[in-house]
Scaffold this active site. Structure first.
Site, PDB file in Angstrom:
ATOM      1  N   ASP A   1       0.857  -1.189   0.000  1.00 18.89           N
ATOM      2  CA  ASP A   1       0.000   0.000   0.000  1.00 18.89           C
ATOM      3  C   ASP A   1       0.894   1.242   0.000  1.00 18.89           C
ATOM      4  O   ASP A   1       2.121   1.149  -0.187  1.00 18.89           O
ATOM      5  CB  ASP A   1      -1.028  -0.036   1.156  1.00 18.89           C
ATOM      6  CG  ASP A   1      -0.413   0.256   2.522  1.00 18.89           C
ATOM      7  OD1 ASP A   1       0.832   0.406   2.621  1.00 18.89           O
ATOM      8  OD2 ASP A   1      -1.176   0.349   3.495  1.00 18.89           O
TER       9      ASP A   1
ATOM     10  N   HIS B   1       5.507 -24.350   9.870  1.00 21.81           N
ATOM     11  CA  HIS B   1       4.404 -24.864  10.701  1.00 21.81           C
ATOM     12  C   HIS B   1       3.024 -24.516  10.153  1.00 21.81           C
ATOM     13  O   HIS B   1       2.093 -25.302  10.293  1.00 21.81           O
ATOM     14  CB  HIS B   1       4.493 -24.295  12.121  1.00 21.81           C
ATOM     15  CG  HIS B   1       5.591 -24.901  12.938  1.00 21.81           C
ATOM     16  ND1 HIS B   1       5.557 -24.988  14.315  1.00 21.81           N
ATOM     17  CD2 HIS B   1       6.786 -25.452  12.559  1.00 21.81           C
ATOM     18  CE1 HIS B   1       6.665 -25.560  14.753  1.00 21.81           C
ATOM     19  NE2 HIS B   1       7.432 -25.841  13.701  1.00 21.81           N
TER      20      HIS B   1
ATOM     21  N   HIS C   1       2.762 -31.195  10.342  1.00 21.70           N
ATOM     22  CA  HIS C   1       1.727 -30.239  10.772  1.00 21.70           C
ATOM     23  C   HIS C   1       0.480 -30.276   9.877  1.00 21.70           C
ATOM     24  O   HIS C   1      -0.454 -29.508  10.089  1.00 21.70           O
ATOM     25  CB  HIS C   1       2.291 -28.811  10.760  1.00 21.70           C
ATOM     26  CG  HIS C   1       3.418 -28.616  11.727  1.00 21.70           C
ATOM     27  ND1 HIS C   1       3.228 -28.518  13.084  1.00 21.70           N
ATOM     28  CD2 HIS C   1       4.755 -28.536  11.523  1.00 21.70           C
ATOM     29  CE1 HIS C   1       4.400 -28.378  13.673  1.00 21.70           C
ATOM     30  NE2 HIS C   1       5.348 -28.387  12.760  1.00 21.70           N
TER      31      HIS C   1
ATOM     32  N   CYS D   1       2.066  -3.549   4.136  1.00 24.29           N
ATOM     33  CA  CYS D   1       1.353  -2.308   4.486  1.00 24.29           C
ATOM     34  C   CYS D   1       2.087  -1.720   5.696  1.00 24.29           C
ATOM     35  O   CYS D   1       3.239  -2.072   5.941  1.00 24.29           O
ATOM     36  CB  CYS D   1      -0.132  -2.569   4.739  1.00 24.29           C
ATOM     37  SG  CYS D   1      -0.506  -3.669   6.114  1.00 24.29           S
TER      38      CYS D   1
END
Ligand code: RB5
Length: 160
Positions: free
Chosen positions: A12, A102, A136, A69
């Site tokens: 942004d 993860h 995971h 951002c």
């Protein structure tokens, strides 16, 4: 585990001043970049960019996404609205590595007001060179199950 080659990238207005330096760094590392500069009416609102990058990721026209951002928070909130996206806000290298290993994050969200350009570049590098650890998988599947079950079901009574 496939090597990441192509990235969607957007910022942004808070990161306009550092964008070129980051793109240069990524190109030097041989990544192909799909950059989204919408700039309609000089409007740099983070949801517009998060949406574009998230769609490039779920449509698999790129391998991963990078969004910047002020804090990374707005970008991650917006990107995570798109089904299939796991957008992680990171602020140090260890967290960026774990977001890949993860959480199987497919978008990295960073804060131009939180980290320096060199910290941002280091986080991107480690995020892209770390890979999801299959142990995971069952937890990510639980997230996908929530998406499947809940999408479009709730939230209609929330007002801004
Ligand atoms: C824009 O001022 C700022 O709110 C935005 O860049 C971001 O930090 C939002 O999360």
């Amino acid at each position: 585990m496939n090597k990441i080659k192509k990235l969607a990238f957007a910022t942004d207005h808070t990161a306009v001043g550092i964008r070129d330096e980051i793109i240069k760094y990524l190109k030097e590392m041989d990544y192909e970049i799909e950059e989204f500069i919408l700039c309609k009416n000089k409007n740099y609102d983070y949801p517009d960019y998060a949406y574009k990058v998230a769609y490039a990721v779920v449509n698999r026209t790129v391998d991963k996404g990078i969004l910047i951002c002020g804090t990374g928070i707005g970008m991650s909130i917006a990107a995570n609205k798109i089904r299939g996206i796991i957008a992680a806000v990171c602020w140090n290298e260890n967290i960026a590595k774990l977001a890949s290993q993860h959480n199987n994050a497919n978008i990295l969200c960073l804060g131009s007001r939180i980290n320096s350009v060199s910290e941002i570049c280091c986080m991107i590098k480690i995020f892209l060179s770390s890979f999801f650890e299959k142990r995971h998988t069952f937890r990510i599947k639980k997230i996908r199950d929530i998406e499947k079950q809940e999408y479009g079901k709730i939230g209609n009574n929330i007002v801004v």
